[in-house]
Design an enzyme around this catalytic site. Sequence first.
Site, PDB file in Angstrom:
ATOM      1  CG  ASP A   1      -1.946   1.053   1.244  1.00  0.00           C
ATOM      2  OD1 ASP A   1      -3.122   0.729   1.417  1.00  0.00           O
ATOM      3  OD2 ASP A   1      -1.587   2.246   1.077  1.00  0.00           O
TER       4      ASP A   1
ATOM      5  CG  ASP B   1      -2.901   3.512  -2.171  1.00  0.00           C
ATOM      6  OD1 ASP B   1      -3.917   2.817  -1.982  1.00  0.00           O
ATOM      7  OD2 ASP B   1      -2.267   4.056  -1.248  1.00  0.00           O
ATOM      8  CD  GLU B   2      -5.740  -1.329  -0.651  1.00  0.00           C
ATOM      9  OE1 GLU B   2      -5.428  -2.200   0.173  1.00  0.00           O
ATOM     10  OE2 GLU B   2      -6.667  -0.519  -0.504  1.00  0.00           O
TER      11      GLU B   2
HETATM   12  P1  TTP Z   1      -5.280   5.026   1.255  1.00  0.00           P
HETATM   13  O1  TTP Z   1      -4.248   4.000   0.905  1.00  0.00           O
HETATM   14  O2  TTP Z   1      -6.390   4.619   2.163  1.00  0.00           O
HETATM   15  O3  TTP Z   1      -4.583   6.259   1.966  1.00  0.00           O
HETATM   16  P2  TTP Z   1      -3.183   6.942   1.682  1.00  0.00           P
HETATM   17  O4  TTP Z   1      -2.391   6.192   0.668  1.00  0.00           O
HETATM   18  O5  TTP Z   1      -3.402   8.379   1.359  1.00  0.00           O
HETATM   19  O6  TTP Z   1      -2.478   6.886   3.099  1.00  0.00           O
HETATM   20  P3  TTP Z   1      -1.842   5.623   3.834  1.00  0.00           P
HETATM   21  O7  TTP Z   1      -0.385   5.947   3.970  1.00  0.00           O
HETATM   22  O8  TTP Z   1      -2.547   5.577   5.146  1.00  0.00           O
HETATM   23  O9  TTP Z   1      -2.085   4.422   2.982  1.00  0.00           O
HETATM   24  O10 TTP Z   1      -5.919   5.623  -0.043  1.00  0.00           O
HETATM   25  C1  TTP Z   1      -5.192   5.786  -1.250  1.00  0.00           C
HETATM   26  C2  TTP Z   1      -5.608   7.054  -1.941  1.00  0.00           C
HETATM   27  O11 TTP Z   1      -6.992   7.004  -2.223  1.00  0.00           O
HETATM   28  C3  TTP Z   1      -5.381   8.301  -1.117  1.00  0.00           C
HETATM   29  O12 TTP Z   1      -4.065   8.824  -1.270  1.00  0.00           O
HETATM   30  C4  TTP Z   1      -6.440   9.222  -1.635  1.00  0.00           C
HETATM   31  C5  TTP Z   1      -7.563   8.321  -2.088  1.00  0.00           C
HETATM   32  N1  TTP Z   1      -8.658   8.325  -1.073  1.00  0.00           N
HETATM   33  C6  TTP Z   1      -9.696   9.229  -1.254  1.00  0.00           C
HETATM   34  O13 TTP Z   1      -9.744   9.982  -2.229  1.00  0.00           O
HETATM   35  N2  TTP Z   1     -10.682   9.261  -0.307  1.00  0.00           N
HETATM   36  C7  TTP Z   1     -10.667   8.460   0.803  1.00  0.00           C
HETATM   37  O14 TTP Z   1     -11.575   8.542   1.653  1.00  0.00           O
HETATM   38  C8  TTP Z   1      -9.580   7.538   0.967  1.00  0.00           C
HETATM   39  C9  TTP Z   1      -9.507   6.646   2.184  1.00  0.00           C
HETATM   40  C10 TTP Z   1      -8.597   7.518  -0.003  1.00  0.00           C
HETATM   41 MG    MG Z   2      -2.174   4.099   0.824  1.00  0.00          MG
END
Ligand code: TTP
Ligand code: MG
Length: 361
Positions: A15, A113-114
């Site tokens: 991720d 992103d995962e």
């Molecule tokens: P995530 O992987 O949940 O969050 P992140 O990558 O920003 O942070 P982390 O380091 O905790 O993994 O989500 C991936 C992307 O998806 C995030 O950068 C932006 C988008 N996203 C939204 O637009 N709205 C949301 O509510 C979430 C959870 C994510």
């Molecule tokens: Mg992320």
Amino acid sequence: MTENRPAQRIIMHIDMDSFFASVEVRENPSLKGKPVVVGADPKGGKGRGVVSTCSYEAREYGIRSAMPVSTAYRLCPECIFLPVNMQLYKKTSANVMNIMREYSDKFQQVSIDEAYLDISFIGSYDNAESVGREIKERIFHAEGLTCSVGIGPGKVIAKIASGMNKPAGMTVVRPDAIRDFLDPLPVDAIPGIGKKTKVRLEKHGIVTIKDLLGCDIQELKDAFGKHGIMMHRLARGIDDSEVREKEGQKSIGKQTTYPEDVSDTSILLSDLSDLCENVQNRLELRGYSCRTVTVKIRYAGFIDRSKADSFLHPTIDLTVIYEKAKDIFTDLYDERPVRSLGVSLSGFDSAKSRQSRLDDF
Ligand code: TTP
Ligand code: MG
């Protein structure tokens, strides 16, 4: 008699860290180390809309994804607020996914992103850890971004593990360490156990996964149905769901139900536009394009009318989706008072053609 056990599974979950925000920082290195929020325009605290994500520096102020941007502004007015540049994140996503994909045929992207990789063939957790390190380095080298890696015997443990040492972390849960890893975690560490279930479990004195493990399965089944059995299985670390690129979800939908019936076409069209924006955003987040738009109108008296129409070519374009939804709506709407209005997207592009399209950037 020896039991004929299947070979040990080794699953990796990767991720990206604060993905949208990290891409913005990469594009503009002067933002490094600063609290950066990506999302709707805060308009000096009066803005509507939500935070998509924020840098880890901004998280120290309590800012989180999906929070109203006005709240984020109140928490940290000096944060740097940036608009969402989805094309850029999608291109970057395609690049990092292509790197991950090189490491296993069994690959499953689950969001922008995962992804999961089944790397059982690698034979040992030590080897898996080396692969994890290599992927992290490759992504950092190619895209200047960090990610977090979780490795374990199933998808759920791998996913929980990748979130344990964010950012830039790697957590490996070997089969003999499953209990030490799972036992102390709060029940909602298990994906699928949300706030409501957590509160219900708490009422039964179940706070940690260890507590869940000690529960009588029948009692869990009585209280939570099939979900209860699933919870107990996951608490035991039993999780044999496959890593596979799947067509998966068949549609993405959203609907608005009105407290009072609405007959004003301009209100309905404006809501239709919001609904399209919602579903199109989720479509993009999943890296899909769609072929079909469906509009559903529920008239007063629970009379449902719905109609679908398709594009010649799959699209992700909000304007194109909205124009189609508007055409369908106009065709369908007979000026009776409306109780609820919904839009859904379906006919997603297959993973393979999606990939070649992402490569086109
Ligand atoms: P995530 O992987 O949940 O969050 P992140 O990558 O920003 O942070 P982390 O380091 O905790 O993994 O989500 C991936 C992307 O998806 C995030 O950068 C932006 C988008 N996203 C939204 O637009 N709205 C949301 O509510 C979430 C959870 C994510
Ligand atoms: Mg992320």
